[in-house]
Design an enzyme around this catalytic site. Structure first.
Site, PDB file in Angstrom:
ATOM      1  N   GLU A  77     -15.987 -11.307   3.995  1.00 23.68           N
ATOM      2  CA  GLU A  77     -14.842 -11.063   3.105  1.00 23.68           C
ATOM      3  C   GLU A  77     -14.221 -12.379   2.636  1.00 23.68           C
ATOM      4  O   GLU A  77     -13.921 -12.564   1.455  1.00 23.68           O
ATOM      5  CB  GLU A  77     -13.783 -10.231   3.839  1.00 23.68           C
ATOM      6  CG  GLU A  77     -12.596  -9.850   2.976  1.00 23.68           C
ATOM      7  CD  GLU A  77     -11.504  -9.133   3.761  1.00 23.68           C
ATOM      8  OE1 GLU A  77     -11.189  -9.566   4.891  1.00 23.68           O
ATOM      9  OE2 GLU A  77     -10.975  -8.148   3.245  1.00 23.68           O
ATOM     10  N   SER A  95      -7.533   1.623  -2.283  1.00 25.29           N
ATOM     11  CA  SER A  95      -6.344   0.814  -2.553  1.00 25.29           C
ATOM     12  C   SER A  95      -6.761  -0.560  -3.070  1.00 25.29           C
ATOM     13  O   SER A  95      -7.716  -1.161  -2.575  1.00 25.29           O
ATOM     14  CB  SER A  95      -5.541   0.651  -1.264  1.00 25.29           C
ATOM     15  OG  SER A  95      -4.617  -0.395  -1.409  1.00 25.29           O
ATOM     16  N   CYS A 130     -10.445  -1.577  14.572  1.00 29.65           N
ATOM     17  CA  CYS A 130     -10.677  -3.010  14.797  1.00 29.65           C
ATOM     18  C   CYS A 130     -10.850  -3.357  16.277  1.00 29.65           C
ATOM     19  O   CYS A 130     -11.535  -4.313  16.621  1.00 29.65           O
ATOM     20  CB  CYS A 130      -9.523  -3.826  14.238  1.00 29.65           C
ATOM     21  SG  CYS A 130      -9.202  -3.462  12.518  1.00 29.65           S
ATOM     22  N   GLU A 143       1.940   1.667  -3.411  1.00 28.33           N
ATOM     23  CA  GLU A 143       0.811   2.113  -4.231  1.00 28.33           C
ATOM     24  C   GLU A 143       0.590   3.615  -4.042  1.00 28.33           C
ATOM     25  O   GLU A 143       0.354   4.351  -5.008  1.00 28.33           O
ATOM     26  CB  GLU A 143      -0.460   1.335  -3.826  1.00 28.33           C
ATOM     27  CG  GLU A 143      -1.642   1.573  -4.750  1.00 28.33           C
ATOM     28  CD  GLU A 143      -2.920   0.838  -4.285  1.00 28.33           C
ATOM     29  OE1 GLU A 143      -2.913   0.256  -3.183  1.00 28.33           O
ATOM     30  OE2 GLU A 143      -3.898   0.874  -5.048  1.00 28.33           O
ATOM     31  N   CYS A 163      -8.443  -2.106   4.290  1.00 28.16           N
ATOM     32  CA  CYS A 163      -8.316  -3.245   5.206  1.00 28.16           C
ATOM     33  C   CYS A 163      -9.626  -3.676   5.837  1.00 28.16           C
ATOM     34  O   CYS A 163      -9.743  -4.772   6.354  1.00 28.16           O
ATOM     35  CB  CYS A 163      -7.361  -2.904   6.347  1.00 28.16           C
ATOM     36  SG  CYS A 163      -5.745  -2.502   5.752  1.00 28.16           S
ATOM     37  N   GLU A 189       0.816  -1.213   0.000  1.00 29.60           N
ATOM     38  CA  GLU A 189       0.000   0.000   0.000  1.00 29.60           C
ATOM     39  C   GLU A 189       0.852   1.267   0.000  1.00 29.60           C
ATOM     40  O   GLU A 189       0.510   2.252  -0.660  1.00 29.60           O
ATOM     41  CB  GLU A 189      -0.953  -0.027   1.212  1.00 29.60           C
ATOM     42  CG  GLU A 189      -2.080   0.969   1.068  1.00 29.60           C
ATOM     43  CD  GLU A 189      -3.292   0.635   1.936  1.00 29.60           C
ATOM     44  OE1 GLU A 189      -3.474  -0.555   2.276  1.00 29.60           O
ATOM     45  OE2 GLU A 189      -4.042   1.558   2.260  1.00 29.60           O
ATOM     46  N   GLU A 196     -14.073 -13.714  -5.280  1.00 27.40           N
ATOM     47  CA  GLU A 196     -12.768 -13.432  -5.889  1.00 27.40           C
ATOM     48  C   GLU A 196     -11.590 -13.775  -4.963  1.00 27.40           C
ATOM     49  O   GLU A 196     -10.447 -13.673  -5.355  1.00 27.40           O
ATOM     50  CB  GLU A 196     -12.690 -11.976  -6.358  1.00 27.40           C
ATOM     51  CG  GLU A 196     -12.761 -10.915  -5.258  1.00 27.40           C
ATOM     52  CD  GLU A 196     -14.189 -10.496  -4.899  1.00 27.40           C
ATOM     53  OE1 GLU A 196     -15.140 -11.281  -5.162  1.00 27.40           O
ATOM     54  OE2 GLU A 196     -14.354  -9.407  -4.332  1.00 27.40           O
ATOM     55  N   LYS A 256     -15.320  -9.897   8.388  1.00 29.01           N
ATOM     56  CA  LYS A 256     -14.248 -10.738   7.829  1.00 29.01           C
ATOM     57  C   LYS A 256     -14.797 -12.085   7.356  1.00 29.01           C
ATOM     58  O   LYS A 256     -14.215 -12.716   6.477  1.00 29.01           O
ATOM     59  CB  LYS A 256     -13.147 -10.960   8.867  1.00 29.01           C
ATOM     60  CG  LYS A 256     -12.324  -9.725   9.154  1.00 29.01           C
ATOM     61  CD  LYS A 256     -11.279  -9.470   8.089  1.00 29.01           C
ATOM     62  CE  LYS A 256     -10.620  -8.118   8.281  1.00 29.01           C
ATOM     63  NZ  LYS A 256      -9.791  -7.742   7.122  1.00 29.01           N
TER      64      LYS A 256
END
Lengths: 176, 599
Positions: free
Chosen positions: B361, B319, B517, B282, B299, B279, B366, B358
């Site tokens: 996710e 990102s 988190c 990036e 994230c 990142e 994908e 999560k």
């Protein structure tokens, strides 16, 4: 009448016009839902139309569903062309409104199981001509039992009177 | 200041204070099941009754403000009876299956029933209707039968997260909380953050449990089961074992996980360092190539789904880096499998997360980079498809497994993570707090951009629990405006600017949950402002205790680039560590494109 509803279209141009009239105004959602419901012969709000209103007004879908389910006035299912509302309040109950309900169901050939206690009765004939509903009270207890047909309240209803009114609608499209 | 009397004692209380708040400050506990300070003031549970002299009825303390001369009694026969009756009415429609309820140990309704001395439930549930359980979501399960209609969940969903996936529907005794057309959470704009679950006083909202799947994998000796733990878990899991919030128990957590039977105990912090490498590069790439800026962190999976629903125009700013959880799965089943010479199909990756999103996710279609990587090499059939991360446990589920296994957590001696995927830096620890990803990225970006060592690694401007933090940083002549938001209603403020092309920032961090988190929907209950503060302190303490505090100095990270990935943003990095996003409609509604709708 005898027309099918499959060819009928919900004009989004008309829905847009209603939304534009009320969007952003306090209580606007109620007015939008009311007028949009009336745009359709079967007086209901299909899921797709609710989603469209949500997108146009930026009111969350959950909120719109909340409002539509709170008010007995709004319908999520198509209504028959004519509505018959049997009062199931205490006064009407003691004057045998339950029998009236069973009678009209039988007369119109609706053979559904009795609804669960506390649930709204909502029955539509297969040809979508008549919808039978119940209401908790019309506030016309002195005239019990009362039945509302297409917006007109009829007092001291009997099975014979009901039969006559409904047959006339079936023949001529109106009660009078 | 109004003078008031509570239970015979005189006090001076600031104007416009509610009786509930006044009592709270004075250490008088008024029980309630629906109040949430500043979020939910629905006054729906009617448990917080108090007697106010001169008032006809008992008053609800949560919505009644003190006035001068008010005489309040909080513990009279009348008050106790009033509260008790209202509690009995709530219990009348509540299932009595506490044994099998996930919230058995911390249900507020159950605790209140005990404290109020309920001996038997007077009003039986016979006539009530049993409603179907909503299992449509991969993250959250909703049992409407256990709901007491307190409205905390709808309030949090609306006010903290501005998502509004759920609302009260119907009215009277048919009222319940639901999604549009009762499609269920999994078919709504719910972002799976789990904040509703944290505030639910009963077991009506729980996570989708993965415990049984993990036990099954652990008892299968054909499988090589590894575990990764998120930074915020080590700052909170002790609470599940009676330790104070903010107890640092990383070593004990590692030991406990090893006792559970995981072959290797690895660390999501390793892949957090990897995330920073990708990142930060990036960010530098986007600064040098003029955009699209601002770059926004990726994230937090709740935030990603939120953007996909509500800010599709902003997706290009996010990102492309996968979250540390997913980067871990991808490298565990490629790099690590190769390194130790094991069939990637045998590896089971279990992650322990402070998060419910999560779970969603890990199920995104994908997220199968390792399978794609091996497909051609090993000539795999589509039927052998496997995902990068197999199971996701919340902090609560992990603690429950440890308890089930009879592990006396607090008496374990500290142990170390396994190498190499357990090696991490202080930069990775701070991921667990709001502002942490920003800080970690800046530590690396600074040194990569300027080629000079960073004298002070602590970027205090981006720390703390405020909703939005901004800072202007001087990276050796390059001025960088950054912003950090936690909770999605705060994120909206920054996103509106980005959407309108008016964002003054170069880099933005967004975390879905309040506090980041450490305040996630998978954390121990209660998670409130105080526990968040304590967990945050533990995280920054852990960072200071690390000998290496910059991601690019992590020896295991250097190694993975040398041996496997090449360099940040390499082709292999893109294949395994980066992803893409897509616009989501709450409904699959192709009709919206048409001019008319047929009915």
């Amino acid at each position: 009448m005898g027309k099918t509803i499959t060819k009928e279209e919900f004009s989004l141009a008309k829905v847009d016009a209603v939304i534009n009239k009320y969007v952003g105004k306090p209580g606007g959602l109620l007015s939008i839902l009311e007028e949009v419901q009336n745009l359709n012969k079967h007086k209901y709000l299909p899921e797709e139309v609710l989603a469209y209103i949500s997108k146009k007004t930026a009111i969350p879908l959950s909120r719109i569903y909340s409002v539509v389910t709170f008010y007995a006035f709004f319908n999520l299912k198509p209504q028959g062309e004519h509505s018959i509302i049997i009062c199931r309040g205490t006064a009407c109950h003691t004057r045998r409104s339950k029998e009236l309900l069973e009678f009209i169901k039988k007369m119109l050939g609706i053979k559904e199981e009795e609804s669960q206690e506390g649930e709204k009765v909502f029955l539509t004939t297969a040809d979508k001509k008549f919808t039978i509903k119940t209401v908790a009270c019309f506030g016309q207890c002195a005239l019990a039992p009362v039945v509302e047909i297409d917006g007109v309240i009829y007092s001291h209803m009997t099975e014979n009177k009901l039969k006559e009114l409904v047959s006339r609608i079936a023949r001529r499209g109106k009660a009078k | 200041m109004p003078k008031i009397t509570i239970d015979g004692q005189e006090y001076q209380i600031a104007k416009a204070t509610t009786i509930l708040k006044a009592c709270e400050e004075l250490g008088i506990i008024i029980p309630n099941l629906c109040y949430l300070d500043g979020v939910s003031e629905e006054a729906s549970c009617s448990i917080c009754l108090v007697e106010v002299e001169g008032a006809k009825t008992l008053m609800r303390a949560c919505v009644t403000e003190v006035t001068d001369g008010m005489v309040i009694r909080t513990n009279t026969e009348r008050v106790r009876k009033g509260r008790l009756l209202n509690l009995e009415l709530l219990l009348a429609s509540h299932p009595q299956d506490c044994f099998v309820c996930e919230r058995n140990q911390n249900c507020q309704l159950r605790r209140l029933a005990f404290e109020m001395g309920i001996q038997r439930v007077r009003f039986s549930k016979e006539t009530s209707i049993s409603l179907p359980i909503d299992q449509s979501s991969s993250a959250i399960v909703r049992d409407p039968n256990k709901c007491i209609l307190c409205r905390r969940c709808t309030a949090v969903c609306e006010k903290i997260q501005s998502v509004r996936a759920i609302e009260a529907i119907n009215r009277g005794k048919r009222t319940r909380i639901s999604t549009f057309m009762d499609r269920g959470l999994g078919n709504s704009s719910c972002v799976n953050c789990g904040q509703c679950l944290l505030v639910c006083p009963t077991g009506a909202l729980v996570e989708n449990y993965h415990i049984q799947g993990v036990w099954k994998a652990l008892s299968d000796n054909q499988k090589f089961v590894v575990v990764e733990t998120a930074p915020a878990v080590r700052a909170s899991i002790g609470e599940e074992f009676g330790l104070a919030a903010g107890s640092r128990i990383t070593g004990k957590m590692v030991a406990a996980l090893r006792r559970l039977g995981f072959k290797k105990v690895f660390d999501t912090q390793f892949s957090a360092d990897l995330t920073i490498m990708e990142e930060a590069h990036e960010l530098i790439h986007r600064i040098k190539n003029k955009g699209p800026l601002p770059l926004i962190t990726s994230c937090s999976p709740g935030w990603i789904k939120f953007a996909e629903h509500f800010y599709p125009k902003v997706l290009k700013h996010i990102s492309s880096c996968k979250s540390p959880q997913q980067m871990f799965g991808a490298v565990a089943k490629t790099y690590y499998a190769k390194k130790i010479g094991i069939d990637p199909r045998k590896i089971v990756v279990v992650s322990i997360m402070p998060c419910t999103a999560k779970k969603f996710e890990a199920h995104r279609p994908e997220m199968d980079a390792a399978f794609r990587y091996w497909k051609n090499v090993m000539n795999l059939d589509e039927k052998e498809h496997f995902v990068d991360v197999d199971f996701v446990l919340t902090t609560r589920e992990a603690a429950r497994m440890m308890k089930e296994a009879g592990i006396d957590f607090t008496r374990l001696a500290d142990e170390e993570f396994d190498e190499p995927l357990g090696i991490s830096t202080g930069a990775a620890v701070v991921f667990g707090a709001t502002g942490g990803v920003m800080e970690a990225a800046l530590r690396t970006a600074y040194e990569v951009l300027t080629n000079q060592p960073l004298s002070d690694v602590e970027f205090k401007q981006v720390r703390g629990l405020e909703g939005i933090k901004t800072a202007e940083l001087d990276l050796n002549g390059l001025l960088l405006k950054v912003a950090v938001a936690n909770s999605l209603s705060n994120a909206r403020v920054l996103l509106e600017e980005v959407q309108n092309g008016k964002s003054p920032y170069t880099f933005i961090e967004i975390m879905t949950c309040p506090g980041g988190c450490l305040g996630g929907g998978g954390q121990p209950i209660p998670t409130d402002t105080q526990t968040r503060q304590k967990r945050m302190e533990a995280i920054y303490e852990e960072d200071r205790s690390k000998s290496v505090r910059k991601s690019h100095e992590n020896p295991a990270i250097k190694q993975i680039y040398q041996e496997f990935l090449g360099k940040p943003l390499s082709e292999l990095s893109h294949q395994l560590l980066h992803t893409h996003y897509h616009e989501r409609n709450e409904l699959d509604t192709p009709f919206l494109l048409n001019k008319t709708v047929k009915i």
